[in-house]
Design an enzyme around this catalytic site. Structure first.
Site, PDB file in Angstrom:
ATOM      1  N   GLY A  48       0.852  -1.180   0.000  1.00 53.46           N
ATOM      2  CA  GLY A  48       0.000   0.000   0.000  1.00 53.46           C
ATOM      3  C   GLY A  48       0.886   1.227   0.000  1.00 53.46           C
ATOM      4  CD  GLN A  53       3.705   5.805   2.461  1.00 51.88           C
ATOM      5  OE1 GLN A  53       2.711   5.259   2.001  1.00 51.88           O
ATOM      6  NE2 GLN A  53       4.693   5.124   3.007  1.00 51.88           N
ATOM      7  CB  CYS A 101       6.068   2.173   7.146  1.00 48.75           C
ATOM      8  SG  CYS A 101       5.455   3.661   6.338  1.00 48.75           S
ATOM      9  CD  GLU A 144      -0.670   2.143   3.007  1.00 54.26           C
ATOM     10  OE1 GLU A 144      -0.335   3.306   2.713  1.00 54.26           O
ATOM     11  OE2 GLU A 144       0.163   1.257   3.257  1.00 54.26           O
TER      12      GLU A 144
HETATM   13 ZN    ZN Z   1       3.330   3.283   5.691  1.00 55.64          ZN
END
Ligand code: ZN
Length: 179
Positions: A48, A53, A101, A144
């Site tokens: 995801g 990001q 992550c 997310e």
């Molecule tokens: Zn993340």
């Protein structure tokens, strides 16, 4: 286009992202953002990714679980796009998973979250959608969606001892974690 990933410390990961306006839905910019999210997620090997990001201040995230098996759960979720998603917990019950992550590379941490949720969101045509999720998928979605509100999984680790480097996680913890 593959975009560089913003890592922990970058202020864009710490602010609430802007909602996508309806008139932005038909724009080439949104189409490009979705393509960039897909390309970047595939390139960096995530399941995801959220717009902040890759440095974009908008409430857009994608998730894809293809023939994914973790913690004994078989998950097959074709690529899903979430625009302006809202999260509604469906249970007081929580569950814990070791999360990782792209914005916090090389680490894993144990996080407890509600075990069942409903997400309401828009698709790229502006239609209202809804998805209910339990188990690992519920955690992936919450992870997310947190990105759209300036929250990283490390903020939700209750016991800081349950944070590990990936290599040490593989060596010392993995077997126990999957039980
Ligand atoms: Zn993340």
């Amino acid at each position: 286009m593959i975009r560089p990933i913003c890592r922990m410390g970058n202020p864009i990961l710490r602010k609430s992202a802007q909602k996508v306006a309806k008139d932005f839905l038909k724009s080439d910019d949104l189409g490009r953002l979705i393509e960039d999210l897909k390309d970047s997620m595939k390139h960096y090997g995530g399941i995801g990714i959220a717009a902040p990001q890759i440095g974009v201040d908008l409430q857009v995230a994608i998730i894809e679980l293809k023939g994914f098996n973790r913690y004994g759960e078989n998950l097959d979720l074709p690529l899903q796009l979430f625009i302006n998603p809202e999260l509604h917990p469906l249970s007081e019950e929580t569950q814990g998973f070791w999360e990782g992550c792209l914005s916090v590379p090389g680490l894993r941490g144990y996080v407890e979250r509600p075990s069942a949720i409903r997400v309401t969101y828009m698709d790229e045509t502006g239609a209202s959608k809804e998805l209910e999720a339990r188990g690992f998928l519920a955690t992936v979605l919450q992870h997310e969606l947190d990105h759209l509100h300036g929250v990283l999984y490390v903020d939700r680790i209750k016991d800081p001892r349950l944070l590990a480097y990936q290599e040490e996680f593989d060596q010392f913890i993995k077997e126990r974690a999957i039980e």
